[in-house]
Design a protein around this motif. Structure first.
Motif, PDB file in Angstrom:
ATOM      1  N   ILE A  37       0.894  -1.219   0.023  1.00  0.00           N
ATOM      2  CA  ILE A  37      -0.149  -0.092   0.059  1.00  0.00           C
ATOM      3  C   ILE A  37       0.769   1.121   0.120  1.00  0.00           C
ATOM      4  CG2 ILE A  37      -1.747   1.351   1.307  1.00  0.00           C
ATOM      5  CD1 ILE A  37      -2.814  -1.421   2.485  1.00  0.00           C
ATOM      6  N   ALA A  38       2.018   1.311   0.813  1.00  0.00           N
ATOM      7  CA  ALA A  38       2.617   2.219   0.829  1.00  0.00           C
ATOM      8  C   ALA A  38       3.547   2.793  -0.402  1.00  0.00           C
ATOM      9  CB  ALA A  38       3.697   2.061   2.018  1.00  0.00           C
ATOM     10  N   ARG A  39       3.958   1.789  -1.144  1.00  0.00           N
ATOM     11  CA  ARG A  39       4.668   1.822  -2.426  1.00  0.00           C
ATOM     12  C   ARG A  39       4.009   1.752  -3.585  1.00  0.00           C
ATOM     13  NH1 ARG A  39       9.919  -2.085  -1.303  1.00  0.00           N
ATOM     14  NH2 ARG A  39      10.662  -1.074   0.328  1.00  0.00           N
ATOM     15  N   SER A  40       2.713   1.414  -3.406  1.00  0.00           N
ATOM     16  CA  SER A  40       1.862   1.473  -4.806  1.00  0.00           C
ATOM     17  C   SER A  40       1.638   2.966  -5.324  1.00  0.00           C
ATOM     18  CB  SER A  40       0.270   0.769  -4.713  1.00  0.00           C
ATOM     19  OG  SER A  40      -0.434   0.915  -5.800  1.00  0.00           O
ATOM     20  N   ARG A  41       1.646   2.900  -6.578  1.00  0.00           N
ATOM     21  CA  ARG A  41       1.231   4.262  -7.265  1.00  0.00           C
ATOM     22  C   ARG A  41      -0.072   4.696  -7.765  1.00  0.00           C
ATOM     23  NH1 ARG A  41       6.579   4.988 -11.812  1.00  0.00           N
ATOM     24  NH2 ARG A  41       8.099   4.736 -10.219  1.00  0.00           N
ATOM     25  N   ARG A  42      -0.978   3.580  -7.197  1.00  0.00           N
ATOM     26  CA  ARG A  42      -2.450   3.729  -7.544  1.00  0.00           C
ATOM     27  C   ARG A  42      -2.838   4.522  -6.554  1.00  0.00           C
ATOM     28  NH1 ARG A  42      -5.186  -1.996  -7.723  1.00  0.00           N
ATOM     29  NH2 ARG A  42      -6.897  -0.792  -8.274  1.00  0.00           N
ATOM     30  N   ALA A  43      -4.234   5.284  -7.199  1.00  0.00           N
ATOM     31  CA  ALA A  43      -4.670   6.138  -5.822  1.00  0.00           C
ATOM     32  C   ALA A  43      -6.217   5.803  -6.462  1.00  0.00           C
ATOM     33  CB  ALA A  43      -4.400   7.614  -6.323  1.00  0.00           C
ATOM     34  N   GLY A  44      -6.885   6.935  -5.678  1.00  0.00           N
ATOM     35  CA  GLY A  44      -8.396   7.011  -5.888  1.00  0.00           C
ATOM     36  C   GLY A  44      -9.091   6.108  -4.673  1.00  0.00           C
ATOM     37  N   PRO A  45     -10.404   6.465  -4.736  1.00  0.00           N
ATOM     38  CA  PRO A  45     -11.261   5.828  -3.615  1.00  0.00           C
ATOM     39  C   PRO A  45     -11.398   4.178  -3.786  1.00  0.00           C
ATOM     40  CG  PRO A  45     -12.353   7.628  -4.541  1.00  0.00           C
ATOM     41  CD  PRO A  45     -11.202   7.493  -5.650  1.00  0.00           C
ATOM     42  N   GLU A  46     -11.435   3.778  -5.050  1.00  0.00           N
ATOM     43  CA  GLU A  46     -11.841   2.294  -5.096  1.00  0.00           C
ATOM     44  C   GLU A  46     -10.404   1.410  -4.810  1.00  0.00           C
ATOM     45  OE1 GLU A  46     -12.207  -1.041  -8.747  1.00  0.00           O
ATOM     46  OE2 GLU A  46     -13.166   0.714  -9.299  1.00  0.00           O
ATOM     47  N   PHE A  47      -9.324   2.117  -5.303  1.00  0.00           N
ATOM     48  CA  PHE A  47      -8.130   1.480  -4.896  1.00  0.00           C
ATOM     49  C   PHE A  47      -7.832   1.330  -3.222  1.00  0.00           C
ATOM     50  CE2 PHE A  47      -3.761   2.034  -3.116  1.00  0.00           C
ATOM     51  CZ  PHE A  47      -3.260   0.903  -3.472  1.00  0.00           C
ATOM     52  N   ILE A  48      -8.137   2.515  -2.464  1.00  0.00           N
ATOM     53  CA  ILE A  48      -8.127   2.543  -1.177  1.00  0.00           C
ATOM     54  C   ILE A  48      -9.145   1.506  -0.600  1.00  0.00           C
ATOM     55  CG2 ILE A  48      -8.612   4.183   1.027  1.00  0.00           C
ATOM     56  CD1 ILE A  48      -7.654   6.374  -0.978  1.00  0.00           C
ATOM     57  N   LEU A  49     -10.455   1.716  -0.737  1.00  0.00           N
ATOM     58  CA  LEU A  49     -11.387   0.740  -0.390  1.00  0.00           C
ATOM     59  C   LEU A  49     -11.066  -0.779  -0.557  1.00  0.00           C
ATOM     60  CD1 LEU A  49     -14.061   0.536   1.239  1.00  0.00           C
ATOM     61  CD2 LEU A  49     -15.083   0.862  -1.188  1.00  0.00           C
ATOM     62  N   LEU A  50     -10.660  -0.980  -1.842  1.00  0.00           N
ATOM     63  CA  LEU A  50     -10.117  -2.377  -2.054  1.00  0.00           C
ATOM     64  C   LEU A  50      -9.137  -2.868  -1.092  1.00  0.00           C
ATOM     65  CD1 LEU A  50      -9.930  -4.993  -3.851  1.00  0.00           C
ATOM     66  CD2 LEU A  50      -8.616  -3.589  -5.359  1.00  0.00           C
ATOM     67  N   ALA A  51      -8.071  -2.220  -0.965  1.00  0.00           N
ATOM     68  CA  ALA A  51      -6.735  -2.314   0.126  1.00  0.00           C
ATOM     69  C   ALA A  51      -7.416  -2.499   1.525  1.00  0.00           C
ATOM     70  CB  ALA A  51      -6.069  -1.104   0.231  1.00  0.00           C
ATOM     71  N   ALA A  52      -8.342  -1.767   1.770  1.00  0.00           N
ATOM     72  CA  ALA A  52      -9.003  -1.985   3.247  1.00  0.00           C
ATOM     73  C   ALA A  52      -9.749  -3.038   3.287  1.00  0.00           C
ATOM     74  CB  ALA A  52     -10.018  -0.925   3.512  1.00  0.00           C
ATOM     75  N   CYS A  53     -10.615  -3.730   2.158  1.00  0.00           N
ATOM     76  CA  CYS A  53     -11.246  -4.872   2.000  1.00  0.00           C
ATOM     77  C   CYS A  53     -10.256  -6.057   2.312  1.00  0.00           C
ATOM     78  CB  CYS A  53     -12.065  -4.997   0.987  1.00  0.00           C
ATOM     79  SG  CYS A  53     -13.468  -4.026   1.039  1.00  0.00           S
ATOM     80  N   VAL A  54      -8.982  -5.928   1.503  1.00  0.00           N
ATOM     81  CA  VAL A  54      -8.226  -7.147   1.687  1.00  0.00           C
ATOM     82  C   VAL A  54      -7.535  -7.303   3.183  1.00  0.00           C
ATOM     83  CG1 VAL A  54      -5.761  -7.802   1.058  1.00  0.00           C
ATOM     84  CG2 VAL A  54      -7.390  -6.860  -0.627  1.00  0.00           C
ATOM     85  N   SER A  55      -7.227  -5.970   3.710  1.00  0.00           N
ATOM     86  CA  SER A  55      -6.883  -6.087   5.208  1.00  0.00           C
ATOM     87  C   SER A  55      -8.040  -6.986   6.120  1.00  0.00           C
ATOM     88  CB  SER A  55      -6.665  -4.814   5.729  1.00  0.00           C
ATOM     89  OG  SER A  55      -6.150  -4.989   6.895  1.00  0.00           O
ATOM     90  N   LEU A  56      -9.195  -6.361   6.107  1.00  0.00           N
ATOM     91  CA  LEU A  56     -10.283  -6.874   6.632  1.00  0.00           C
ATOM     92  C   LEU A  56     -10.610  -8.282   6.346  1.00  0.00           C
ATOM     93  CD1 LEU A  56     -12.655  -3.803   6.555  1.00  0.00           C
ATOM     94  CD2 LEU A  56     -11.235  -4.709   8.477  1.00  0.00           C
ATOM     95  N   MET A  57     -10.365  -8.858   5.176  1.00  0.00           N
ATOM     96  CA  MET A  57     -10.572 -10.248   4.731  1.00  0.00           C
ATOM     97  C   MET A  57      -9.228 -11.262   4.957  1.00  0.00           C
ATOM     98  SD  MET A  57     -12.668 -12.316   3.521  1.00  0.00           S
ATOM     99  CE  MET A  57     -12.739 -13.954   3.025  1.00  0.00           C
ATOM    100  N   LEU A  58      -8.273 -10.668   4.768  1.00  0.00           N
ATOM    101  CA  LEU A  58      -7.020 -11.411   5.137  1.00  0.00           C
ATOM    102  C   LEU A  58      -6.588 -11.831   6.470  1.00  0.00           C
ATOM    103  CD1 LEU A  58      -4.729 -12.651   3.006  1.00  0.00           C
ATOM    104  CD2 LEU A  58      -3.380 -10.501   3.528  1.00  0.00           C
ATOM    105  N   MET A  59      -6.718 -10.931   7.395  1.00  0.00           N
ATOM    106  CA  MET A  59      -6.344 -11.067   8.658  1.00  0.00           C
ATOM    107  C   MET A  59      -7.329 -12.320   9.371  1.00  0.00           C
ATOM    108  SD  MET A  59      -3.643  -9.401   9.558  1.00  0.00           S
ATOM    109  CE  MET A  59      -3.228 -10.066   7.793  1.00  0.00           C
ATOM    110  N   PRO A  60      -8.562 -12.218   9.325  1.00  0.00           N
ATOM    111  CA  PRO A  60      -9.281 -13.309   9.964  1.00  0.00           C
ATOM    112  C   PRO A  60      -9.338 -14.533   9.217  1.00  0.00           C
ATOM    113  CG  PRO A  60     -10.793 -11.755   9.039  1.00  0.00           C
ATOM    114  CD  PRO A  60      -9.511 -10.978   9.034  1.00  0.00           C
TER     115      PRO A  60
END
Length: 350
Positions: free
Chosen positions: A185-208
């Motif tokens: 996430i820190a190094r990615s050059r992608r931006a925009g609401p969809e990218f941020i929300l997708l990254a959050a969803c990956v975190s919320l899914m991957l951990m449990p």
């Protein structure tokens, strides 16, 4: 007790609707997001049926995501989520990645223990010992000695692994994956609401999904965040529906003692993890409507309805709830139809 959950369930629905509205400016999508969250089967199960408190920490989790999507600092909201319940840490890899990405001062991490202490003051005044207040999460970690508590995650597929080894492997695997996600996430050059929300969803899914000793309801935050993601990009509609179906199958394992649905739910969640990580990694090069995701959606939905007809309460369901969920389903189909032309060019239609 259930009224407390109901208030925060409404807050979750409003927050998701605001996320979708700010990203799309489309009333249909924002309205669909609100109704889908408020009427989601896992939300009904978690609060109205079980009187659990997952809507509280999920509300602050969604607020944190919404703030980061608006280029604002969401660390304090994340700290609130963690202070309410330890499961708020599922958003931790995403928050760390956004701190590094946005160059937010690391001192903001001090708000996590700071808010925890402030919220603990009433408990301390009521007479609970200082040691028990600060050790409550550690004590909870030793409550059960099973690799999974009906959670549809990787540990359903590794049931024969010794408990001690599984806990150690799971902690290392989750920590390594979380750190890798933060760095990406820190190094990615992608931006925009969809990218941020997708990254959050990956975190919320991957951990449990990777952590051992998880309950079935710990996917709650992902289940709601995935609805917002589906409203931003209808490619993720089957993902959001699969998340709900898998969640209900896991809930029914505890509610009615039918554990046969946990294994297919875990397999479908494995598909979700794969596709979410794949999309986050490949970005705009990712394909549109993955056939395996639709296959998993159809299989999991058919399995759920078969269970309800054969083993469940049959038609003993509120007609009003059936009507409301039917309207939401119809709106989702309209959303898909509306967005086909927006998502792909003439030569990219699925």
């Amino acid at each position: 007790m259930k009224a407390i959950s109901a208030v925060f369930e409404l807050g979750c629905a409003i927050t998701v609707a605001q996320i979708v509205w700010r990203a799309t400016k489309l009333p249909l999508r924002a309205s669909l997001a609100f109704c889908a969250v408020w009427l989601a089967p896992t939300v009904i199960f978690n609060g109205a049926v079980w009187a659990e408190s997952d809507s509280i920490w999920t509300y602050f989790t969604l607020v944190s995501i919404a703030l980061f999507m608006r280029d604002r600092n969401g660390v304090a909201s994340f700290a609130m989520a963690f202070s309410v319940k330890a499961q708020g840490v599922f958003l931790g890899p995403f928050v760390l990645g956004m701190i590094l990405r946005r160059r937010i001062h690391p001192a903001w991490l001090a708000t996590v223990p700071g808010i925890y202490v402030v919220l603990a003051i009433p408990v301390l005044v009521a007479g609970r010992s200082l040691a028990s207040v600060f050790a409550v999460y550690l004590d909870q970690a030793h409550t059960f000695n099973r690799l999974t508590m009906n959670a549809a995650n990787i540990w359903v597929l590794a049931g024969g692994l010794p408990y001690a080894i599984g806990v150690a492997v799971g902690m290392v695997l989750a920590a390594a994956s979380g750190l890798a996600l933060s760095i990406f996430i820190a190094r990615s050059r992608r931006a925009g609401p969809e990218f941020i929300l997708l990254a959050a969803c990956v975190s919320l899914m991957l951990m449990p999904y990777l952590l051992p000793k998880m309950h079935e309801r710990y996917f709650y935050a992902f289940e709601l965040a995935s609805i917002a993601l589906a409203c931003l990009n209808p490619r993720y509609v089957p993902f959001a529906v699969m998340a709900q179906v898998d969640g209900v199958l896991s809930y029914l394992a505890f509610e009615n003692g039918i554990v046969l649905g946990v294994l297919p739910a875990a397999l479908c969640n494995s598909l979700l993890v794969y596709y979410l990580v794949h999309d986050l990694w490949r970005g705009e090069r990712g394909f549109r409507f993955p056939k395996l995701a639709w296959l998993g959606f159809i299989a999991s939905t058919a399995g759920l309805f078969s269970y309800l007809v054969i083993e469940g309460p049959g038609l003993n369901i509120s007609p009003l709830y059936l009507l409301a969920t039917g309207l939401v389903t119809a709106a989702a189909l309209l959303l898909l139809k509306e967005s086909r032309g927006d998502l792909a060019g003439p030569d990219q239609l699925p």
